[in-house]
Design a protein around this motif. Sequence first.
Motif, PDB file in Angstrom:
ATOM      1  N   THR A   6      -4.235   9.331 -14.384  1.00 43.01           N
ATOM      2  CA  THR A   6      -4.559   8.107 -13.638  1.00 43.01           C
ATOM      3  C   THR A   6      -4.157   8.187 -12.169  1.00 43.01           C
ATOM      4  OG1 THR A   6      -2.452   7.074 -14.236  1.00 43.01           O
ATOM      5  CG2 THR A   6      -4.332   6.690 -15.720  1.00 43.01           C
ATOM      6  N   ALA A   7      -3.580   9.303 -11.764  1.00 44.47           N
ATOM      7  CA  ALA A   7      -3.095   9.439 -10.385  1.00 44.47           C
ATOM      8  C   ALA A   7      -4.228   9.307  -9.377  1.00 44.47           C
ATOM      9  CB  ALA A   7      -2.377  10.773 -10.212  1.00 44.47           C
ATOM     10  N   ALA A   8      -5.340   9.954  -9.652  1.00 50.46           N
ATOM     11  CA  ALA A   8      -6.463   9.924  -8.701  1.00 50.46           C
ATOM     12  C   ALA A   8      -6.977   8.501  -8.522  1.00 50.46           C
ATOM     13  CB  ALA A   8      -7.579  10.837  -9.174  1.00 50.46           C
ATOM     14  N   ASP A   9      -7.130   7.772  -9.620  1.00 51.19           N
ATOM     15  CA  ASP A   9      -7.610   6.394  -9.516  1.00 51.19           C
ATOM     16  C   ASP A   9      -6.635   5.530  -8.729  1.00 51.19           C
ATOM     17  OD1 ASP A   9      -9.909   6.947 -10.940  1.00 51.19           O
ATOM     18  OD2 ASP A   9      -8.997   6.449 -12.868  1.00 51.19           O
ATOM     19  N   ARG A  10      -5.356   5.744  -8.971  1.00 51.95           N
ATOM     20  CA  ARG A  10      -4.330   4.979  -8.249  1.00 51.95           C
ATOM     21  C   ARG A  10      -4.432   5.230  -6.745  1.00 51.95           C
ATOM     22  NH1 ARG A  10      -1.293   0.548  -8.235  1.00 51.95           N
ATOM     23  NH2 ARG A  10       0.562   0.866  -7.019  1.00 51.95           N
ATOM     24  N   ALA A  59       0.830  -1.191   0.000  1.00 55.09           N
ATOM     25  CA  ALA A  59       0.000   0.000   0.000  1.00 55.09           C
ATOM     26  C   ALA A  59       0.870   1.249   0.000  1.00 55.09           C
ATOM     27  CB  ALA A  59      -0.938  -0.011   1.198  1.00 55.09           C
ATOM     28  N   ARG A  60       1.941   1.212   0.773  1.00 55.61           N
ATOM     29  CA  ARG A  60       2.835   2.380   0.811  1.00 55.61           C
ATOM     30  C   ARG A  60       3.503   2.599  -0.539  1.00 55.61           C
ATOM     31  NH1 ARG A  60       4.639   4.969   6.055  1.00 55.61           N
ATOM     32  NH2 ARG A  60       2.964   4.217   7.361  1.00 55.61           N
ATOM     33  N   ALA A  61       3.877   1.529  -1.197  1.00 56.44           N
ATOM     34  CA  ALA A  61       4.484   1.665  -2.527  1.00 56.44           C
ATOM     35  C   ALA A  61       3.465   2.235  -3.511  1.00 56.44           C
ATOM     36  CB  ALA A  61       4.991   0.306  -3.008  1.00 56.44           C
ATOM     37  N   GLY A  62       2.226   1.792  -3.403  1.00 54.30           N
ATOM     38  CA  GLY A  62       1.175   2.326  -4.260  1.00 54.30           C
ATOM     39  C   GLY A  62       0.936   3.798  -3.993  1.00 54.30           C
ATOM     40  N   GLU A  63       1.000   4.185  -2.725  1.00 53.00           N
ATOM     41  CA  GLU A  63       0.837   5.594  -2.376  1.00 53.00           C
ATOM     42  C   GLU A  63       1.975   6.425  -2.964  1.00 53.00           C
ATOM     43  OE1 GLU A  63       0.719   8.509   1.559  1.00 53.00           O
ATOM     44  OE2 GLU A  63       0.569   6.329   1.830  1.00 53.00           O
ATOM     45  N   ALA A  64       3.201   5.925  -2.855  1.00 47.01           N
ATOM     46  CA  ALA A  64       4.355   6.636  -3.426  1.00 47.01           C
ATOM     47  C   ALA A  64       4.207   6.763  -4.942  1.00 47.01           C
ATOM     48  CB  ALA A  64       5.652   5.905  -3.064  1.00 47.01           C
ATOM     49  N   HIS A  65       3.761   5.692  -5.568  1.00 47.36           N
ATOM     50  CA  HIS A  65       3.530   5.722  -7.011  1.00 47.36           C
ATOM     51  C   HIS A  65       2.463   6.768  -7.357  1.00 47.36           C
ATOM     52  CE1 HIS A  65       1.935   3.765 -10.847  1.00 47.36           C
ATOM     53  NE2 HIS A  65       3.098   4.320 -11.153  1.00 47.36           N
TER      54      HIS A  65
END
Length: 118
Positions: A18-22, A1-7
């Motif tokens: 696509t940032a908002a969806d991510r 989850a943290r990696a996804g948040e950083a991404h």
Amino acid sequence: ARAGEAHGRCLLALRCPTAADRLRGVVDVYRELGARWDVARCQRLLRRHDIVSTHRRGRLGYGDQLSPREREVARLVVQGRSNRDIAESLVLSVRTVEHHVARVMRKLNVGSRTDIAL
């Protein structure tokens, strides 16, 4: 989850659509994990970038339409029943019936109980 948040943060910096969806996906993961602080942090990040993510809580609203319960109360009012009688038949408090009747009158834009039938 943290990696996804950083991404997601990187995608926001690049103004990627696509940032908002991510980040919303990351918020869902944090929610499943019970990580309230992380959810709040991601939601603040989205708000800072003017990305509104609303999660409606509570019951469905009927807007200016009568809810099923309000229709039921209105039907009983039209029959000439008192608030006390309606409360007893629907197993509600008299105060709750008063609220329902008031909402029915407001939604139907009428001034009295007798006008509900019209």
